[in-house]
Design a protein around this motif. Structure first.
Motif, PDB file in Angstrom:
ATOM      1  N   HIS A   1       4.197   6.194   7.346  1.00 52.07           N
ATOM      2  CA  HIS A   1       2.898   6.230   6.448  1.00 52.07           C
ATOM      3  C   HIS A   1       1.676   5.961   7.168  1.00 52.07           C
ATOM      4  N   SER A   2       1.643   5.898   8.614  1.00 53.97           N
ATOM      5  CA  SER A   2       0.368   5.735   9.127  1.00 53.97           C
ATOM      6  C   SER A   2      -0.096   7.053   9.824  1.00 53.97           C
ATOM      7  N   SER A   3      -1.315   7.041  10.601  1.00 57.86           N
ATOM      8  CA  SER A   3      -1.616   8.383  11.231  1.00 57.86           C
ATOM      9  C   SER A   3      -0.487   8.554  12.443  1.00 57.86           C
TER      10      SER A   3
ATOM     11  N   LYS B   1       2.407  -2.056 -11.087  1.00 55.27           N
ATOM     12  CA  LYS B   1       3.093  -3.139 -11.638  1.00 55.27           C
ATOM     13  C   LYS B   1       4.519  -3.336 -10.617  1.00 55.27           C
ATOM     14  N   LEU B   2       5.094  -2.014 -10.481  1.00 49.43           N
ATOM     15  CA  LEU B   2       6.363  -2.114  -9.636  1.00 49.43           C
ATOM     16  C   LEU B   2       6.151  -2.250  -8.166  1.00 49.43           C
ATOM     17  N   ALA B   3       4.849  -1.668  -7.694  1.00 48.92           N
ATOM     18  CA  ALA B   3       4.712  -1.736  -6.121  1.00 48.92           C
ATOM     19  C   ALA B   3       4.366  -3.050  -5.810  1.00 48.92           C
ATOM     20  N   ARG B   4       3.826  -3.810  -6.672  1.00 41.09           N
ATOM     21  CA  ARG B   4       3.401  -5.175  -6.283  1.00 41.09           C
ATOM     22  C   ARG B   4       4.954  -5.975  -5.693  1.00 41.09           C
ATOM     23  N   TRP B   5       5.681  -5.678  -6.479  1.00 41.78           N
ATOM     24  CA  TRP B   5       7.021  -6.399  -6.037  1.00 41.78           C
ATOM     25  C   TRP B   5       8.105  -5.763  -5.073  1.00 41.78           C
ATOM     26  N   TRP B   6       7.597  -4.446  -4.874  1.00 45.34           N
ATOM     27  CA  TRP B   6       8.417  -3.604  -3.971  1.00 45.34           C
ATOM     28  C   TRP B   6       8.528  -3.965  -2.578  1.00 45.34           C
TER      29      TRP B   6
ATOM     30  N   GLY C   1       0.825  -1.060   0.057  1.00 45.94           N
ATOM     31  CA  GLY C   1       0.008   0.079   0.045  1.00 45.94           C
ATOM     32  C   GLY C   1       0.761   1.248  -0.065  1.00 45.94           C
ATOM     33  N   ILE C   2       2.128   1.212   0.704  1.00 49.82           N
ATOM     34  CA  ILE C   2       2.756   2.575   0.812  1.00 49.82           C
ATOM     35  C   ILE C   2       3.533   2.667  -0.653  1.00 49.82           C
ATOM     36  N   ALA C   3       4.163   1.461  -1.349  1.00 54.23           N
ATOM     37  CA  ALA C   3       4.641   1.614  -2.435  1.00 54.23           C
ATOM     38  C   ALA C   3       3.622   2.062  -3.660  1.00 54.23           C
ATOM     39  N   LEU C   4       2.314   1.698  -3.403  1.00 59.18           N
ATOM     40  CA  LEU C   4       1.296   2.009  -4.428  1.00 59.18           C
ATOM     41  C   LEU C   4       1.154   3.663  -4.529  1.00 59.18           C
ATOM     42  N   SER C   5       1.215   4.208  -3.382  1.00 61.64           N
ATOM     43  CA  SER C   5       1.219   5.693  -3.225  1.00 61.64           C
ATOM     44  C   SER C   5       2.518   6.456  -4.032  1.00 61.64           C
ATOM     45  N   VAL C   6       3.474   5.683  -4.486  1.00 65.78           N
ATOM     46  CA  VAL C   6       4.655   6.339  -4.907  1.00 65.78           C
ATOM     47  C   VAL C   6       4.848   5.643  -6.413  1.00 65.78           C
ATOM     48  N   LEU C   7       4.799   4.411  -6.584  1.00 59.81           N
ATOM     49  CA  LEU C   7       5.348   3.603  -7.644  1.00 59.81           C
ATOM     50  C   LEU C   7       4.100   3.282  -8.652  1.00 59.81           C
TER      51      LEU C   7
END
Length: 192
Positions: free
Chosen positions: A145-147, A94-99, A85-91
């Motif tokens: 990346h949390s509250s 397809k790349l965020a799935r493997w990060w 989820g953190i990687a999806l906000s930046v990448l």
């Protein structure tokens, strides 16, 4: 010559009757007569243990291993989802799935190295350092990346720590099972 002939069956019956009468004279009257045949107990085969007796300790260790493995899997899956989820906000997706493998790849390699070194009785300090660094990175990324509430820090930071603790327990079970029993007894005797 027929009177002097040797009768094997009669002699065997006589020997058994004298042995039985001698056994009965040695048993105190207040104790019930119990016959123990250790060879027969050892020869019995059990389905689960390959001929050896399953003890309560063995069952307890197996239960601890199963629980620790389940908690380890759940913790890693949860942390993997957090990092994805953190990687999806930046990448890109397809790349965020493997990060998350950037964090948990070294973690898994270090885990395998620790298990191998434990079984071979080698030093595991370097692998534990890699595992601690990967776990700290997973905690730091999840918390960042949390509250900003303390409860959120605990909720997202606890699964990587739980994975590390569960793995530590699994290695502890493997390392105690790898030591020969005579070495464990000798170590207990040398402790003051």
């Amino acid at each position: 010559m027929t009177q002097k002939a040797w009768d094997l069956d009669e002699e065997l019956a006589q020997m058994l009757s004298t042995a039985t009468s001698q056994e009965s004279t040695h048993i105190p009257p207040d104790r019930p007569h119990r016959r123990s045949n250790r060879r027969r107990l050892r020869a019995d085969s059990h389905f689960l243990d390959g001929g050896q007796r399953v003890t309560h300790v063995t069952i307890l260790i197996a239960a601890i291993l199963v629980c620790a493995a389940c908690m380890l899997g759940w913790s890693i899956a949860y942390s993997y989802g957090q990092l994805h989820g953190i990687a999806l906000s930046v990448l890109p997706p397809k790349l965020a799935r493997w990060w998350p493998l950037m964090v948990y790849g070294p973690w898994f390699v270090a885990a395998l190295s620790i298990v191998r070194a434990t079984v071979q009785r080698r030093d595991t300090r370097r692998s534990w350092c890699v595992m601690l660094a990967a776990s700290a990175m997973a905690v730091a990324l999840s918390i960042s990346h949390s509250s900003r509430s303390h409860l959120a820090f605990v909720m997202v930071g606890l699964p990587p720590v739980t994975a590390l603790v569960c793995f530590w327990e699994l290695v502890g079970q493997v390392s105690s099972g790898c030591r020969p029993r005579h070495a464990a007894h000798a170590q207990r005797r040398t402790k003051p």
